[in-house]
Design a protein around this motif. Structure first.
Motif, mmCIF file in Angstrom:
data_model
loop_
_atom_site.group_PDB
_atom_site.id
_atom_site.type_symbol
_atom_site.label_atom_id
_atom_site.label_comp_id
_atom_site.label_asym_id
_atom_site.label_seq_id
_atom_site.Cartn_x
_atom_site.Cartn_y
_atom_site.Cartn_z
ATOM 1 N N GLY A 25 0.799 -1.219 0.000
ATOM 2 C CA GLY A 25 0.000 0.000 0.000
ATOM 3 C C GLY A 25 0.830 1.267 0.000
ATOM 4 N N ALA A 26 1.851 1.295 0.828
ATOM 5 C CA ALA A 26 2.635 2.520 0.942
ATOM 6 C C ALA A 26 3.378 2.810 -0.360
ATOM 7 C CB ALA A 26 3.618 2.408 2.106
ATOM 8 N N LYS A 29 0.998 4.126 -3.019
ATOM 9 C CA LYS A 29 0.618 5.533 -2.845
ATOM 10 C C LYS A 29 1.772 6.466 -3.173
ATOM 11 C CE LYS A 29 -3.437 4.868 -0.312
ATOM 12 N NZ LYS A 29 -4.082 4.430 0.904
ATOM 13 N N ALA A 30 2.972 6.009 -2.865
ATOM 14 C CA ALA A 30 4.136 6.830 -3.194
ATOM 15 C C ALA A 30 4.260 7.014 -4.708
ATOM 16 C CB ALA A 30 5.405 6.183 -2.646
ATOM 17 N N ASP A 67 1.736 6.842 -6.833
ATOM 18 C CA ASP A 67 0.449 7.230 -7.458
ATOM 19 C C ASP A 67 0.632 8.424 -8.388
ATOM 20 O OD1 ASP A 67 -2.084 7.885 -8.121
ATOM 21 O OD2 ASP A 67 -2.883 7.850 -6.064
ATOM 22 N N SER A 84 -1.190 11.764 -7.501
ATOM 23 C CA SER A 84 -0.659 12.632 -6.453
ATOM 24 C C SER A 84 0.597 13.364 -6.922
ATOM 25 C CB SER A 84 -0.314 11.809 -5.208
ATOM 26 O OG SER A 84 -1.457 11.103 -4.783
ATOM 27 N N GLY A 85 1.404 12.662 -7.687
ATOM 28 C CA GLY A 85 2.587 13.310 -8.271
ATOM 29 C C GLY A 85 3.681 13.651 -7.289
ATOM 30 N N PHE A 86 3.944 12.759 -6.362
ATOM 31 C CA PHE A 86 5.092 12.976 -5.469
ATOM 32 C C PHE A 86 6.379 12.699 -6.240
ATOM 33 C CE2 PHE A 86 1.818 12.210 -2.179
ATOM 34 C CZ PHE A 86 2.062 13.324 -1.374
ATOM 35 N N ARG A 87 7.462 12.991 -5.583
ATOM 36 C CA ARG A 87 8.746 12.847 -6.243
ATOM 37 C C ARG A 87 8.978 11.402 -6.688
ATOM 38 N NH1 ARG A 87 12.893 14.807 -2.336
ATOM 39 N NH2 ARG A 87 13.161 12.614 -1.813
ATOM 40 N N GLU A 88 8.573 10.431 -5.865
ATOM 41 C CA GLU A 88 8.775 9.025 -6.180
ATOM 42 C C GLU A 88 8.169 8.661 -7.544
ATOM 43 O OE1 GLU A 88 7.982 10.111 -3.254
ATOM 44 O OE2 GLU A 88 8.877 8.911 -1.657
ATOM 45 N N ASP A 90 12.828 5.302 -2.095
ATOM 46 C CA ASP A 90 13.838 5.051 -1.067
ATOM 47 C C ASP A 90 13.165 4.579 0.193
ATOM 48 O OD1 ASP A 90 16.179 5.749 -2.439
ATOM 49 O OD2 ASP A 90 15.565 7.875 -2.319
ATOM 50 N N LEU A 143 4.981 -0.993 5.281
ATOM 51 C CA LEU A 143 4.657 -0.896 3.848
ATOM 52 C C LEU A 143 3.191 -1.189 3.550
ATOM 53 C CD1 LEU A 143 7.792 -2.653 2.331
ATOM 54 C CD2 LEU A 143 7.274 -0.219 2.341
ATOM 55 N N ASP A 144 2.481 -1.674 4.574
ATOM 56 C CA ASP A 144 1.068 -2.024 4.371
ATOM 57 C C ASP A 144 0.915 -3.104 3.299
ATOM 58 O OD1 ASP A 144 -1.635 -2.038 4.680
ATOM 59 O OD2 ASP A 144 -1.975 -0.299 3.382
#
Lengths: 102, 819
Positions: free
Chosen positions: A31-32, A35-36, A38, A41-45, A52, A100-101
């Motif tokens: 899950g984590a 979402k990272a 996704d 959402s457009g996060f850096r990951e 990381d 990490l779900d």
């Protein structure tokens, strides 16, 4: 935010510097990680296709990746063979799983 | 490589404030759309650790506060900046702005709100992702709403419920509702609006709830917008109905109503939520149809007008609308039934008027049927046939309306049938049975000549269609028998096949009982033919080669089957009809010969000779006498006369020329009933083309003192001459005759009622009066509808004759069967 189609593989990085390239679909079972990565959402990951994980060491992360593939492979089968888990890794694996779900 | 943190997740205590400030500044970045700089993992790890360190509640509250502040300051501000004078003017219903200005302002407001809502959703979803562990562990353990849901409620409270500052008490939500409704109203008035934009805002209301419980009926859409929407729509449609009823006709009203229903359906799909569909439809249906259908149906241009002008499409509209609000379609049914009965009454009255004013009817009939109109056709018969045709036309008309406008609705079909039966059996018009039988009679004699099988079948089916409506089938049977009898005996039928076809159709429709006697009539005819042939060979076998031999064709009729009493002619009392005519010796001989022959075959049967029914072919020789054209040729004619006519003519055979007979002498010698004698003498001595006898004095009427002699100077164009007997055709009965027929019919009904009562009582032994009457009615329903009074009298009679007795001890009237 990158609009390109997401890469097929993503990189998971352990706190001791090991990099694991695994299928995005397998990685997203956690899950984590999902979402990272996704794209909405457009996060850096997401932009780097790279996560990381500074709380997990290489040994554990390897086992985690093994589990993710194992889960993906057996997700639809009924009789699933037990996965081989060395007892000395159990505690750390549990902590990682909670984090990490997955 | 990211910053390497030696401590694990479960390391030392953390500095909450410090960590929170990292998270809070990251959230700010998210809200300002700078998320790509942030590491999800890092934020997630911070939140994870805070929760792990049992600071979940604090974190939750901080996030909540953060969102509240953000919405309250940043977002609300941007929403308030959208308020323009035009928008607010609209909100205050000042009406000082044009629709277009209002629309532009409204759209700007909706767009801003939609944007704010969209942003809020995206950001909160990202925040929720980051705070996943808090939702999973803290919120579940402490039964608090997920942070996402809590933030949705915040949006509701901080934005939608915030005051708009223009009118006291009005909040953004109210303004939003108003703007949407205003836009919808613009669309109803024909403007084009941005449905997509409205739909987005509607979705927002659908996703938000009054409180944090999020039960379905607490959606803002349902509690706030929809209610207002239904209310304003109701008002709008009420007004529109008023306007339409005043300004347009029923057809236009129905079209508009149907369009509105369709529009609202579309609106629910394109602009609003589909859950509203049944509700708004009910509003439209209530206001435009249910409360108004009666007025619409009764409008001057309503159902009556549509029926009269064959507006099938409009009728279909009315039907469609009515069936939306009423499964039984009461209003349409009522109007249509009323119209049928009224039109039926017109047809009935026209027929009555025609039959009561023969001259006028004749003219009308001649015009209607053209010069080919048979002269012999009685005016009343014309009226009868016209009636049948009118009724059929009416039936066709309503059948067409039924199938094309009423979608072949079963309920309406039975309503139509009921109405037709109503006017056909109306007590103001007692002639339908007779008229239908006459219609068949006319077609059997003339109508079907030269028609194809299909066409004939259609005519027969028409008759059956009408027959179905007839309540008193027994009366019809009586008339049919009478008419059939004449056709058979006088050989008037065009085709025996068609006759039988008709009978078998009636058999299917009305059952075996109904046709049994009719079939017996045909059987009698067949047997008679055999008898005639048999008798002929019998006579030839006697070897008596008499050149003057008289051939006998005979019909032996079973008296129970044939309606002989109706064939005797009007005015005969029983004795008169039964009295025996004196046949001339030559005829009498052959008559006795047949009686002997018949008795050999069937002993013990009594033959009664009905001379009034028969006819004879007579060869007549007119001597050489000076003609008007000077020729003195001898002329031979074959005269076809009635039996009575033959008997009369034969008297003159024995009379020396130049001598004459008085009426009284003829009557004395022949013993023909006076009435028949007058009619036969009229046709032999008065009718211009068949004046075989000379009457003195020459006048139209035959008086007892008149004298008759043989007309030696008779000339005719043809060798064969048919001497018709005055008024022997089938025609409508006079009122007196009909009363007669009805009286006879009533008599036979009495027997049938008694039989039914006895049958029922024999089975039930004891029965309440009311039940007995009911059962009797239902038993006889197929034949006729007896009056209750008649049943009562029959029961009394049966008690007197000791078939039944009253049960004295019973509370209610009841009877016991006496075996």
């Amino acid at each position: 935010m990158s609009e390109t189609t997401p890469s097929e593989y993503v990189t998971l990085v352990s706190n001791d510097g090991y990099e694991f390239k695994i299928l995005r679909s397998a990685a997203c079972i956690a899950g984590a990680i999902k979402k990272a990565l996704d794209p909405l959402s457009g996060f850096r990951e997401n932009a780097q296709s790279r996560v990381d994980l500074p709380t997990i060491n290489g040994v554990i992360l390897e086992k985690v990746c093994e589990y993710l593939y194992y889960n993906q492979k057996h997700v639809e089968s009924k009789e699933v063979p037990d996965m081989d888990i060395p007892p000395e890794l159990c505690l750390e694996l549990l902590i990682a799983a909670d984090y990490l779900d997955c | 490589m990211p910053l390497f943190r030696p401590q694990g997740l479960h390391g030392d205590d953390i500095d909450f404030e410090n960590t929170w400030s990292i998270i809070a500044s990251a959230f700010k970045e998210i809200h300002t759309k700078n998320a790509s700089r942030l590491s999800y993992e890092e934020l997630y790890r911070h939140a994870y650790r805070i929760v792990l360190k049992k600071k979940g509640e604090e974190l939750y509250n901080r996030v909540h506060q953060f969102e509240q502040d953000w919405l309250g300051h940043e977002v609300r501000g941007s929403i308030l900046s959208l308020f323009s004078p035009n928008l607010l003017a609209d909100a205050q219903s000042l009406g000082s702005t044009t629709a277009n200005e209002r629309r532009v302002a409204g759209e700007r407001f909706l767009k801003g709100l939609k944007q704010a809502w969209g942003d809020h959703q995206v950001c909160m979803s990202m925040l929720a992702d980051v705070l996943m562990y808090m939702d999973r562990v803290y919120c579940q353990d402490n039964r608090r709403p997920s942070i996402y849901n809590a933030a949705m409620v915040l949006f509701q409270k901080e934005i939608l419920q915030s005051a708009t500052s223009d009118v006291a008490g009005r909040v953004v939500l109210g303004l939003l509702n108003h703007v949407i409704l205003d836009q919808i109203q613009m669309e109803r008035d024909g403007d084009v609006i941005d449905k997509h934009l409205i739909k987005s805002c509607v979705y927002m209301l659908g996703d938000l709830y009054e409180d944090e419980l999020e039960s379905d009926d607490q959606r803002l859409y349902t509690t706030s917008f929809e209610r207002e929407y239904l209310e304003t729509s109701r008002g709008f449609y009420r007004g529109e109905a008023e306007l339409l009823l005043r300004d347009s006709d029923a057809g236009a009203y129905c079209k508009q109503a149907r369009r509105r229903i369709y529009e609202e359906e579309e609106r629910c799909k394109s602009t609003l939520l589909e859950v509203t569909m049944p509700k708004i439809q009910k509003v439209v249906e209530d206001e435009l149809i249910k409360n108004r259908i009666r007025e619409v149906v009764d409008m001057e241009s309503g159902v009556r007008f549509m029926i009269d002008n064959d507006r099938l499409t409009e009728l279909n509209l009315v039907y469609d609308l009515n069936s939306r609000v009423d499964d039984k379609k009461d209003e349409v049914t009522r109007a249509v039934q009323k119209r049928i009965v009224a039109m039926g009454a017109d047809v009935n009255n026209a027929a009555l008027a025609a039959s009561q004013a023969p001259a006028a009817a004749a003219e009308a009939g001649d015009k209607a049927k053209g010069p080919a109109q048979d002269k012999g056709l009685n005016q009343q018969t014309v009226a009868a046939i016209k009636w049948v045709e009118d009724v059929l036309e009416l039936k066709d008309k309503f059948d067409r309306i039924w199938s094309e406008s009423f979608q072949s609705d079963i309920l309406l079909q039975s309503a139509l049938t009921r109405s037709f039966a109503d006017f056909i059996n109306s007590s103001a018009f007692p002639r339908s049975s007779e008229y239908i039988s006459l219609f068949i009679d006319e077609n059997m004699k003339k109508g079907i000549k030269g028609k194809t099988e299909m066409e004939i079948d259609m005519v027969l089916d028409k008759a059956i269609t009408l027959l179905r409506y007839i309540q008193d089938k027994d009366l019809f049977e009586r008339y049919y028998k009478k008419h059939l009898c004449r056709r058979l005996l006088m050989n008037k039928s065009v085709s025996n096949e068609v006759e039988k076809q008709m009978i078998s159709k009636m058999k299917i429709e009305l059952g075996n009982n109904f046709t049994v006697k009719l079939e017996a009539m045909f059987k009698d005819m067949a047997i008679s033919e055999e008898l005639t042939a048999g008798f002929k060979t019998h006579v030839e076998g006697l070897g008596e080669k008499d050149p003057k031999r008289i051939e006998l064709g005979i019909n032996v009729l079973t008296s129970m089957t044939w309606p002989l009493e109706t064939m005797g002619g009007a005015g005969d009392d029983d004795e008169g009809r039964r009295s025996k005519c004196n046949f001339p010796p030559s005829i009498d001989r052959i008559k006795r010969g047949f009686e002997k022959y018949y008795n050999q075959k069937h002993s013990g049967r009594q033959l009664t000779w009905l001379a009034n029914m028969g006819s004879a072919d007579v060869k007549a020789v007119f001597p050489k006498v000076q003609q008007r054209d000077g020729s003195t040729k001898e002329r031979r004619h074959d005269l076809n006369v009635s039996t009575y006519g033959m008997v009369i003519l034969l008297l003159f055979n024995e009379l020396p020329a130049e001598e004459n007979l008085t009426f009284e002498e003829i009557q004395a010698q022949t013993n023909i009933p006076q009435n028949d004698l007058i009619r036969n003498l009229q046709s032999l001595a008065v009718a211009p083309k068949t004046r075989i006898l000379i009457k003195e004095p020459m006048s139209k009427d035959v008086k007892p003192t008149d004298r008759f002699s043989f007309n030696e100077g008779f000339t005719g164009k043809f060798v064969k001459i048919k001497v018709g007997v005055v008024s022997s055709g089938n025609k409508v009965e006079s009122d007196r005759e009909r009363r007669e027929t009805e009286k006879k019919n009533d008599a036979s009904r009495e027997y049938q009622i008694e039989a039914a009562v006895v049958r029922i009582m024999k089975q039930r032994k004891e029965l309440l009066h009311q039940q007995l009457v009911m059962e009797t009615l239902s038993q006889l329903a197929g034949k006729f509808k007896p009056e209750v009074n008649m049943i009562k009298k029959r029961i009394e009679n049966l008690i007197e004759r000791e078939y039944l007795e009253r049960i004295d001890t019973a509370e209610m009237d009841s009877y016991r069967y006496l075996a």
